[in-house]
Design a protein around this motif. Structure first.
Motif, mmCIF file in Angstrom:
data_model
loop_
_atom_site.group_PDB
_atom_site.id
_atom_site.type_symbol
_atom_site.label_atom_id
_atom_site.label_comp_id
_atom_site.label_asym_id
_atom_site.label_seq_id
_atom_site.Cartn_x
_atom_site.Cartn_y
_atom_site.Cartn_z
ATOM 1 N N LYS A 62 0.775 -1.031 0.186
ATOM 2 C CA LYS A 62 0.080 -0.034 -0.242
ATOM 3 C C LYS A 62 0.422 0.968 0.246
ATOM 4 O O LYS A 62 1.841 1.433 0.247
ATOM 5 N N CYS A 63 0.007 2.024 -0.866
ATOM 6 C CA CYS A 63 1.336 3.325 -1.104
ATOM 7 C C CYS A 63 -0.134 4.125 -0.100
ATOM 8 O O CYS A 63 -1.500 4.633 -0.350
ATOM 9 N N PHE A 64 0.323 5.726 0.129
ATOM 10 C CA PHE A 64 -0.931 6.627 0.747
ATOM 11 C C PHE A 64 -0.397 8.164 0.307
ATOM 12 O O PHE A 64 0.822 8.516 0.209
ATOM 13 N N VAL A 65 -1.605 8.523 -0.028
ATOM 14 C CA VAL A 65 -1.872 9.901 -0.717
ATOM 15 C C VAL A 65 -2.075 10.801 0.953
ATOM 16 O O VAL A 65 -3.761 10.502 1.212
ATOM 17 N N ASN A 66 -2.145 11.440 1.483
ATOM 18 C CA ASN A 66 -2.404 11.840 2.756
ATOM 19 C C ASN A 66 -2.782 10.510 3.517
ATOM 20 O O ASN A 66 -4.280 11.480 3.670
ATOM 21 N N GLU A 67 -2.503 9.746 4.092
ATOM 22 C CA GLU A 67 -2.699 8.284 5.051
ATOM 23 C C GLU A 67 -3.224 7.636 3.866
ATOM 24 O O GLU A 67 -5.162 7.547 4.863
ATOM 25 N N LYS A 68 -3.805 8.580 2.637
ATOM 26 C CA LYS A 68 -5.496 7.616 2.103
ATOM 27 C C LYS A 68 -4.950 6.489 0.945
ATOM 28 O O LYS A 68 -4.001 7.412 -0.088
ATOM 29 N N GLN A 69 -5.273 5.637 1.074
ATOM 30 C CA GLN A 69 -4.470 5.073 -0.379
ATOM 31 C C GLN A 69 -5.488 4.504 -1.849
ATOM 32 O O GLN A 69 -7.107 5.135 -1.262
ATOM 33 N N LEU A 70 -5.353 4.958 -1.957
ATOM 34 C CA LEU A 70 -6.503 5.077 -4.159
ATOM 35 C C LEU A 70 -6.954 3.943 -3.629
ATOM 36 O O LEU A 70 -5.890 3.170 -4.466
ATOM 37 N N ARG A 71 -7.599 4.010 -4.024
ATOM 38 C CA ARG A 71 -8.924 2.788 -4.272
ATOM 39 C C ARG A 71 -9.748 3.004 -5.478
ATOM 40 O O ARG A 71 -11.085 4.123 -5.256
ATOM 41 N N LEU A 72 -9.615 2.515 -6.426
ATOM 42 C CA LEU A 72 -10.845 3.268 -7.509
ATOM 43 C C LEU A 72 -12.082 3.047 -7.500
ATOM 44 O O LEU A 72 -12.164 1.107 -6.836
ATOM 45 N N PRO A 73 -13.312 3.243 -8.093
ATOM 46 C CA PRO A 73 -14.269 2.857 -8.127
ATOM 47 C C PRO A 73 -15.188 1.938 -9.208
ATOM 48 O O PRO A 73 -14.262 1.447 -9.498
ATOM 49 N N SER A 74 -16.103 1.414 -8.800
ATOM 50 C CA SER A 74 -16.651 0.593 -9.667
ATOM 51 C C SER A 74 -17.621 1.064 -10.762
ATOM 52 O O SER A 74 -17.435 0.632 -11.649
ATOM 53 N N ILE A 75 -17.138 2.228 -10.198
ATOM 54 C CA ILE A 75 -18.000 3.028 -11.526
ATOM 55 C C ILE A 75 -16.945 3.780 -11.923
ATOM 56 O O ILE A 75 -16.531 4.844 -10.879
ATOM 57 N N PRO A 76 -16.794 4.234 -13.282
ATOM 58 C CA PRO A 76 -15.974 5.424 -13.617
ATOM 59 C C PRO A 76 -16.080 6.768 -13.040
ATOM 60 O O PRO A 76 -17.631 6.706 -12.976
ATOM 61 N N THR A 77 -14.803 7.637 -12.135
ATOM 62 C CA THR A 77 -15.578 8.934 -11.119
ATOM 63 C C THR A 77 -15.749 9.950 -12.971
ATOM 64 O O THR A 77 -16.454 10.709 -12.213
ATOM 65 N N LEU A 78 -15.483 9.737 -13.625
ATOM 66 C CA LEU A 78 -16.058 10.670 -14.996
ATOM 67 C C LEU A 78 -17.244 10.351 -15.122
ATOM 68 O O LEU A 78 -18.218 11.373 -15.354
ATOM 69 N N LEU A 79 -18.128 8.822 -14.958
ATOM 70 C CA LEU A 79 -19.208 9.112 -15.355
ATOM 71 C C LEU A 79 -19.886 9.242 -13.824
ATOM 72 O O LEU A 79 -21.862 9.614 -14.379
ATOM 73 N N THR A 80 -19.696 9.134 -13.098
ATOM 74 C CA THR A 80 -20.231 9.575 -12.187
ATOM 75 C C THR A 80 -20.647 11.434 -11.919
ATOM 76 O O THR A 80 -21.201 12.128 -11.675
ATOM 77 N N MET A 81 -19.150 11.972 -12.655
ATOM 78 C CA MET A 81 -18.814 13.189 -12.609
ATOM 79 C C MET A 81 -20.704 13.552 -13.869
ATOM 80 O O MET A 81 -21.023 14.816 -13.978
ATOM 81 N N PHE A 82 -20.741 13.347 -14.884
ATOM 82 C CA PHE A 82 -21.184 13.002 -15.925
ATOM 83 C C PHE A 82 -22.789 12.617 -15.331
ATOM 84 O O PHE A 82 -24.106 13.678 -15.584
ATOM 85 N N GLN A 83 -23.411 11.696 -14.370
ATOM 86 C CA GLN A 83 -24.498 11.802 -13.911
ATOM 87 C C GLN A 83 -24.841 12.882 -12.511
ATOM 88 O O GLN A 83 -26.089 12.053 -12.178
#
Length: 569
Positions: free
Chosen positions: A374-395
């Motif tokens: 695990k690597c962390f940015v600001n103590e959080k590991q990037l966890r990719l979502p089940s739905i693309p983030t661009l799609l959630t923005m569009f919706q």
């Protein structure tokens, strides 16, 4: 009532223009495995079949600035999903084309097709590569050259040069982090031993290092890549680093290197004898052939382990069969370590001086190695979502609950990013969707961590025409300051380009929102499940879709004229 026929004719002309552009720069590729021996050792490699032959590195995409590019990508890998990122292109108004799995699209599943269509508006030396897992380490990459009509070096002969380390096992077997399941307590190894190196897919491995081998395993004396040149001519070399974990020190024996562009941005000519290039970076370099005609080594040395691999610069009158006999001592030679001395030729007119920054982002980077992957940015590991983030923005929805490290930016924000590196190693940081200004960096530290201090360090910022690029090294146990204008709506990845670190979660997502995200293309995969994934029409290019739209408008207009008895002049 009369409707000028010129208006309707202009629609048809525009439609024809879009179709012509789409056809002129359309490619049909199939991603496939092949067993081959780039450095003499046979292994399975991922490459691209463009309909004429299978290629590694992949086919060169070369277009004029402003043209549309259409790549119909068929995933011919039987067991792997894939995607393609167009590294260096900002994808303005085409954010769905950025090619990042679970950020801008679902992956392209086996047997499926995705149509990448985008506007090549960033000129210069760029590249494309898979952005699914560590696939580009297995060979899925190629050059993307966007020609600038005002390029001051356009008349020079040139060579495209890929540099990358090479492993004799697939990425899954080389980097244990890509293996889905490991025993409890497994110690992950982020630093893999150097095996071999390639220039444009060619290198030479010492087969005698193997316990045993035959011509089906390893062929000795594999040929080096050769660049044939003419005496007293100046050549442009487009160097692209496609590595997975190493920074390289480049040199050409007995010849100086004059840097004229970085990541597609022109700089005032800067001459050096050695050049440090990070993963994902591109350098356009001029080399004048002013030495006695002969063969000379082109050297790439890994910065961390000091392993060397080679290509050959061959004057046209030199022997095709001989190898260089010269050895160049560079212990006292000049070296370009980073972007700091480079001055853009196009003066940056945007003022980055405080208080013009409307958003400041502080990022602290750590890794729990080697015990945990695990690597962390600001103590959080990037966890990719089940739905693309661009799609959630569009919706207009929020990202799924397990998505981490999303930073929301307002359209037009002037963003200052300060990154503190708590790891004893440098990191090539790449921003999608934008270039950034390199404002300052702290000194590399081998012993103690040097965090950014506003009172101490803000005075070192370069606001006077700073270097501009899209990939930069974060110094070991130190800090980096960059600035950019968030003027490109979309969901953009900012990450370390080291394969292990990216998979371990060293990255964030910048969501830039102006209230509207352009709709996804017709062929956008609707789900990620292999049994359910469908698209509307993968064979249609974006130019064709525009044409169909205007043809529909024209048809409706004609029908209305008939119904309402409107006369054509």
């Amino acid at each position: 009532m009369e409707i000028p026929i010129l208006v309707l004719l202009s629609m048809l002309i525009a439609c024809n223009s879009w179709l012509t552009v789409g056809a002129r720069d359309q490619y049909q590729w199939t991603v496939q495995y092949a067993k081959t021996n780039p450095d003499g050792y046979f292994r399975t490699v991922i490459g691209i079949d463009d309909g004429t032959k299978w290629q590694f590195p992949g086919p060169v995409v070369r277009v004029a600035k402003g043209e549309w590019v259409t790549v119909l990508l068929h995933n011919g890998l039987p067991t792997e999903a894939t995607s393609i990122h167009w590294h260096g292109q900002h994808q303005r108004e085409t954010p769905w084309m950025d090619g990042v799995q679970q950020i801008t699209q679902y992956p392209i599943l086996p047997t499926k097709i995705f149509n990448y269509t985008f506007h090549a508006d960033i000129s210069g030396t760029h590249w494309y590569h898979s952005h699914t897992g560590g696939q580009y380490t297995d060979g899925l990459f190629g050059a993307l050259i966007v020609d600038d009509p005002n390029d001051p070096y356009r008349d020079l002969p040139e060579n495209i040069v890929f540099i990358n380390e090479w492993y004799h096992q697939t990425v899954i077997d080389t980097f244990d982090i890509f293996t889905e399941y490991q025993p409890t307590g497994h110690f992950y190894n982020p630093l893999v031993d150097f095996v071999s190196g390639l220039f444009n897919g060619k290198g030479r491995y010492n087969c005698s290092l193997l316990t045993s081998f035959d011509n089906n395993t390893c062929i000795p004396d594999s040929p080096y890549e050769r660049f044939v040149v003419e005496y007293n001519q100046t050549y442009r070399f487009r160097f692209i680093s496609a590595g997975s974990q190493f920074t390289y020190i480049l040199s050409v024996d007995q010849h100086n290197l004059t840097v004229v562009a970085i990541d597609g941005n022109y700089v005032q000519p800067h001459t050096t004898q050695q050049l440090v290039i990070e993963i994902g970076q591109r350098y356009d370099v001029l080399v004048h052939m002013n030495q006695p005609p002969d063969n000379y080594w082109i050297r790439a040395v890994t910065e961390r382990t000091l392993n060397e691999f080679n290509a050959i610069l061959q004057y046209s009158t030199a022997s095709n069969n001989s190898e260089p006999k010269y050895s160049w001592n560079l212990t006292t030679g000049t070296i370009l370590l980073d972007s700091k001395p480079l001055i853009p030729t196009n003066v940056n007119t945007f003022s980055l001086r405080p208080p013009n920054f409307t958003k400041t982002v502080f990022l602290n980077i750590t890794c729990h190695e080697p015990v945990i992957d695990k690597c962390f940015v600001n103590e959080k590991q990037l966890r990719l979502p089940s739905i693309p983030t661009l799609l959630t923005m569009f919706q207009n929805q929020v990202a799924p609950y397990n998505t981490t490290n999303i930073f929301d930016l307002a359209y037009g924000d002037n963003v200052l990013v300060i990154i503190n590196n708590f790891i004893n190693g440098s990191h090539p940081m790449h921003l999608h969707g934008h270039d950034f200004y390199v404002l300052a960096a702290g000194p590399t530290s081998q012993t103690s961590i040097i965090n950014f201090n506003m009172e101490r360090d803000a005075g070192s910022f370069n606001y006077e025409n700073p270097p501009r690029r899209d990939t930069i090294s974060l110094p070991r146990q130190s800090w980096l300051a960059i600035g950019f204008v968030a003027d490109n709506p979309g969901s953009w990845f900012f990450h370390c380009h080291i394969a292990f670190d990216m998979q371990a979660g060293m990255g964030i997502i910048f969501n830039v929102n102006n209230g509207t995200i352009v709709p996804p293309p017709f062929d956008f995969p609707l789900v990620s499940n292999i049994g359910q994934q469908t698209t509307l029409n993968p064979m249609k290019s974006m130019a064709t879709k525009r044409c169909e739209y205007w043809m529909m408008v024209l048809s409706m207009c004609t029908l209305s004229c008939i119904v309402l008895n409107i006369r054509w002049p």
